[in-house]
Scaffold this active site. Structure first.
Site, PDB file in Angstrom:
ATOM      1  N   TYR A 151      87.425 141.562  71.930  1.00  0.00           N
ATOM      2  CA  TYR A 151      87.492 142.164  70.597  1.00  0.00           C
ATOM      3  C   TYR A 151      87.338 143.676  70.647  1.00  0.00           C
ATOM      4  O   TYR A 151      86.481 144.209  71.339  1.00  0.00           O
ATOM      5  CB  TYR A 151      86.401 141.585  69.699  1.00  0.00           C
ATOM      6  CG  TYR A 151      86.603 140.141  69.343  1.00  0.00           C
ATOM      7  CD1 TYR A 151      87.654 139.739  68.516  1.00  0.00           C
ATOM      8  CD2 TYR A 151      85.748 139.164  69.831  1.00  0.00           C
ATOM      9  CE1 TYR A 151      87.843 138.405  68.190  1.00  0.00           C
ATOM     10  CE2 TYR A 151      85.919 137.827  69.509  1.00  0.00           C
ATOM     11  CZ  TYR A 151      86.970 137.450  68.690  1.00  0.00           C
ATOM     12  OH  TYR A 151      87.145 136.128  68.367  1.00  0.00           O
TER      13      TYR A 151
ATOM     14  N   LYS B 104      53.159 129.380  73.421  1.00  0.00           N
ATOM     15  CA  LYS B 104      53.689 129.460  72.055  1.00  0.00           C
ATOM     16  C   LYS B 104      55.204 129.641  72.103  1.00  0.00           C
ATOM     17  O   LYS B 104      55.784 129.931  73.155  1.00  0.00           O
ATOM     18  CB  LYS B 104      53.040 130.626  71.312  1.00  0.00           C
ATOM     19  CG  LYS B 104      53.355 131.989  71.921  1.00  0.00           C
ATOM     20  CD  LYS B 104      52.635 133.110  71.189  1.00  0.00           C
ATOM     21  CE  LYS B 104      52.958 134.460  71.832  1.00  0.00           C
ATOM     22  NZ  LYS B 104      52.304 135.585  71.152  1.00  0.00           N
TER      23      LYS B 104
END
Length: 372
Positions: A264, A39
């Site tokens: 950052y 799946k």
């Protein structure tokens, strides 16, 4: 000047390792019919390629979650028997299910069952069902006490054939809990109402298998072991190899002075001496978690290089000060092995507080995925 293709990042899927993991699981559980779970695009490993590889090792079943996954496989020429674990998530899917050959579908609510019957009759076909029993997952399925009446209704409806039943264990990988014992007892009670011909019965996915639970039933559903993450101290002689690797290259290299901050927010600051910092063209848009900033390592020239600063959308920085020969163009391994060093999904997932399957599903969405 370097060509951009030199720096392509690639998720590499080893179908040979997938097949070998299946064979090892088969050897560890002789006499049982394996129904490998593919799946969610085979946990990011490619549903069609994985299904074809598993057909080559003659798996008797393949498990998917939804009807559209089953149709994708049939359209791709996969003929192995499919179990649709999620059943019809919407009643509009019932006609698609009724159109597919050699499929068993989870039956988990009465409106679905009745619509499957209607679609089967309209198409002059028979839809095969596996009764889904909720023994304690509190997700989809009928409670054990509901099963006798549900079985009676299924047997009364045209176009349906009840082939088996299944449940899903919630805590099989926590042996200290008695919850699995209660689920096992509840499932045994529920399947007592099945007709004699309903023999496709399955209880355990990988955690249950490794715990020795549900092995009295003919089918088991291995999942993450197929992809290389099922090693268990209770089975020291069985080892599995990770199927997915993630590789890139260094695209920039420069010396960063003392006092400079990296990425950052400046969560990493160069303090002791200038550092050689390289850039890897991978970021959270590639499925590589932002939270691995300042936590994870990558491999360069067979050695670990720590990530410095935050992972950006499409890049992150690594410290190669201790790898003096590192150069632009060098291969970088984010997941996999290089020389004697390896980084696997367990290691990375632990650093960000998740499970390896979530990480594999994310990385498997990378647009440059190759199969070997």
């Amino acid at each position: 000047m370097f060509h951009t293709e030199m720096f392509a990042s690639t998720v590499v899927i080893s179908l040979a390792k997938l097949k070998e993991n299946y064979k090892r699981m088969q050897k560890a559980f002789p006499g049982l019919r394996l129904a490998p779970v593919i799946k969610s695009d085979a946990y990011g490993h490619g549903i069609i390629h994985s299904a074809r590889a598993l057909e080559e090792v003659k798996t008797p079943y393949i498990c998917v979650f939804a009807a559209d996954e089953a149709k994708i496989l049939r359209d791709a020429g996969i003929t192995t028997r499919i179990i649709i674990l999620g059943g019809a998530l919407d009643l509009s899917e019932c006609d698609t299910i009724a159109s597919l050959d050699n499929v068993a579908v989870s039956a988990w609510n009465l409106p679905e069952i009745r619509e499957l019957s209607r679609c089967a009759v309209a198409r002059k076909r028979v839809v095969e069902l596996h009764l889904k029993v909720d023994t304690g997952m509190s997700r989809l399925g009928f409670f054990p006490e509901e099963c006798p009446a549900v079985v009676e209704e299924i047997l009364s409806l045209p176009g349906l054939s009840l082939k088996g039943a299944f449940t899903h264990l919630a805590s099989a990988d926590h042996p200290e809990k008695d919850y699995t014992e209660r689920q096992t007892a509840a499932f045994k009670k529920a399947i007592a109402s099945l007709p004699a011909g309903a023999t496709e019965i399955h209880q355990s996915a990988t955690p249950g298998m490794l715990a020795g639970v549900g092995l009295e039933y003919p089918i088991v559903r291995p999942g993450f072991t197929l992809y290389g993450y099922g090693d268990d101290p209770r089975m020291p002689d069985v080892a599995f190899e990770p199927v997915m690797e993630f590789r890139s290259h260094l695209i920039s290299l420069k010396e960063i002075p003392v006092g400079a901050e990296i990425s950052y927010g400046g969560i990493y600051r160069v303090e002791d001496r200038p550092r050689k910092i390289a850039v890897v063209p991978v970021g959270y848009s590639d499925g590589y978690p932002r939270l691995l900033g300042n936590q994870a390592d990558v491999l360069v020239r067979g050695r670990r290089a720590p990530i410095r600063g935050r992972v950006c959308m499409g890049m992150f920085m690594v410290d190669v000060t201790e790898i003096p020969d590192a150069a632009v163009g060098d291969e970088v391994v984010l997941l996999g092995c290089q020389g004697d060093e390896c980084i696997n999904a367990n290691e990375l997932a632990t650093k960000v507080g998740t499970i390896p399957y979530e990480l594999l599903c994310s990385l498997g969405k990378h647009p440059n995925r190759v199969f070997k």
